[in-house]
Write an enzyme that holds these catalytic residues in place. Structure first.
Site, PDB file in Angstrom:
ATOM      1  N   MET A  82      -3.799  -7.192  -7.782  1.00 55.19           N
ATOM      2  CA  MET A  82      -3.222  -8.286  -8.575  1.00 55.19           C
ATOM      3  C   MET A  82      -4.268  -9.106  -9.335  1.00 55.19           C
ATOM      4  SD  MET A  82      -0.135  -7.659  -8.135  1.00 55.19           S
ATOM      5  CE  MET A  82       0.748  -9.069  -8.765  1.00 55.19           C
TER       6      MET A  82
ATOM      7  N   HIS B 232       1.906   1.185 -13.110  1.00 58.24           N
ATOM      8  CA  HIS B 232       2.665  -0.008 -13.488  1.00 58.24           C
ATOM      9  C   HIS B 232       4.157   0.304 -13.415  1.00 58.24           C
ATOM     10  CE1 HIS B 232       3.484  -3.823 -15.392  1.00 58.24           C
ATOM     11  NE2 HIS B 232       4.372  -3.191 -16.138  1.00 58.24           N
TER      12      HIS B 232
ATOM     13  N   GLY C 202       0.775  -1.234   0.000  1.00 57.65           N
ATOM     14  CA  GLY C 202       0.000   0.000   0.000  1.00 57.65           C
ATOM     15  C   GLY C 202       0.808   1.286   0.000  1.00 57.65           C
ATOM     16  N   SER C 203       2.067   1.225  -0.463  1.00 57.59           N
ATOM     17  CA  SER C 203       2.854   2.464  -0.446  1.00 57.59           C
ATOM     18  C   SER C 203       2.311   3.496  -1.436  1.00 57.59           C
ATOM     19  CB  SER C 203       4.336   2.177  -0.715  1.00 57.59           C
ATOM     20  OG  SER C 203       4.536   1.735  -2.035  1.00 57.59           O
TER      21      SER C 203
HETATM   22  C1  GRF Z   1       3.723  -0.992  -7.440  1.00 55.66           C
HETATM   23  O1  GRF Z   1       5.067  -1.172  -7.779  1.00 55.66           O
HETATM   24  C2  GRF Z   1       2.853  -0.856  -8.668  1.00 55.66           C
HETATM   25  O2  GRF Z   1       3.528  -0.313  -9.744  1.00 55.66           O
HETATM   26  C3  GRF Z   1       2.484  -2.274  -8.971  1.00 55.66           C
HETATM   27  O3  GRF Z   1       2.342  -2.887  -7.718  1.00 55.66           O
HETATM   28  C4  GRF Z   1       3.155  -2.231  -6.765  1.00 55.66           C
HETATM   29  C5  GRF Z   1       2.310  -1.893  -5.576  1.00 55.66           C
HETATM   30  O4  GRF Z   1       3.072  -1.446  -4.507  1.00 55.66           O
HETATM   31  N1  GRF Z   1       1.307  -2.304  -9.815  1.00 55.66           N
HETATM   32  P1  GRF Z   1       2.379  -0.819  -3.220  1.00 55.66           P
HETATM   33  O5  GRF Z   1       1.436  -1.849  -2.658  1.00 55.66           O
HETATM   34  O6  GRF Z   1       1.659   0.430  -3.658  1.00 55.66           O
HETATM   35  O7  GRF Z   1       3.500  -0.522  -2.290  1.00 55.66           O
END
Ligand code: GRF
Length: 206
Positions: free
Chosen positions: A95, A114, A15-16
């Site tokens: 996902m 992405h 969730g960053s």
């Molecule tokens: C990110 O690198 C995004 O590009 C990809 O999944 C990752 C999610 O990371 N689709 P986070 O959960 O937002 O940290």
């Protein structure tokens, strides 16, 4: 800044990116608010990050499939998003591929981030694909979501170098730092009504 433009963030992981978008909204850098977080993973960090910020957060069981939502789950996601009256659905590490009914329910209002410069390296672990291919430049892309995988009209991209001593982890970290700058900017532009789509081309107005 309080705003009527409501965003929902969907994620399966830590969730960053949600944090970068939500904190930009809370700091008044974006005329929007995150009104809902949904996840297909009960233990996903994104749900904890949302609850820490007092943002409603729900796990919805995805059903029997591995890479898409089953029909009941899809309906539950759509209902939750409609109930929260969201203007924009922002995918951040979600996902599962979204299909027809979901796409039609929020047509033109779903965006994704992405970790590559699309159309290079769609799909999983794009930073590893970039390393394995030997490119010298990669980055991240924010795009509208269509029925394909990472294939919709591109809103913005930010590049990062690939260094000789990079590991998958160091490269992914550099890409994520770029993501955390790019995604809030794109969401803010959409909330301000600055973004127009003309076929494959996304135009940034004033
Ligand atoms: C990110 O690198 C995004 O590009 C990809 O999944 C990752 C999610 O990371 N689709 P986070 O959960 O937002 O940290």
């Amino acid at each position: 800044m309080a705003s009527d433009f409501r965003i929902a963030v969907l994620g399966s992981g830590k969730g960053s990116n949600f944090v970068s978008v939500a904190d930009a909204c809370a700091a008044g850098k974006s005329p929007a608010q995150v009104g809902l977080v949904l996840s297909d993973v009960a233990t996903a960090g994104i749900l904890d990050r949302a609850r820490e910020r007092n943002i409603p957060a729900r796990f919805i069981a995805p059903g029997q499939f591995r890479t898409k939502l089953d029909p009941q789950a899809e309906e539950a996601f759509i209902e939750a998003l409609r109930g929260a009256r969201v203007d924009l659905v922002a995918l951040a590490g979600f996902m599962r591929v979204l299909k027809g009914d979901f796409l039609r329910a929020f047509e033109g209002r779903i965006v994704n981030i992405h970790p590559s410069l699309l159309p290079s390296f769609p799909g999983l672990e794009a930073w590893k694909q970039a390393l394995n291919h030997g490119v010298k430049l990669t980055g991240c892309t924010v795009h509208f979501v269509d029925a394909g995988v990472d294939s919709g009209p591109i809103i913005a991209q930010q590049s990062v170098p690939v260094l000789d001593n990079d590991t998958p982890e160091t490269l992914h970290q550099r890409i994520q730092t770029a993501e955390h700058e790019l995604y809030p900017k794109c969401v803010a532009a959409i909330a301000r009504g600055q973004i127009a789509v003309n076929g494959r081309r996304v135009i940034w107005g004033n």
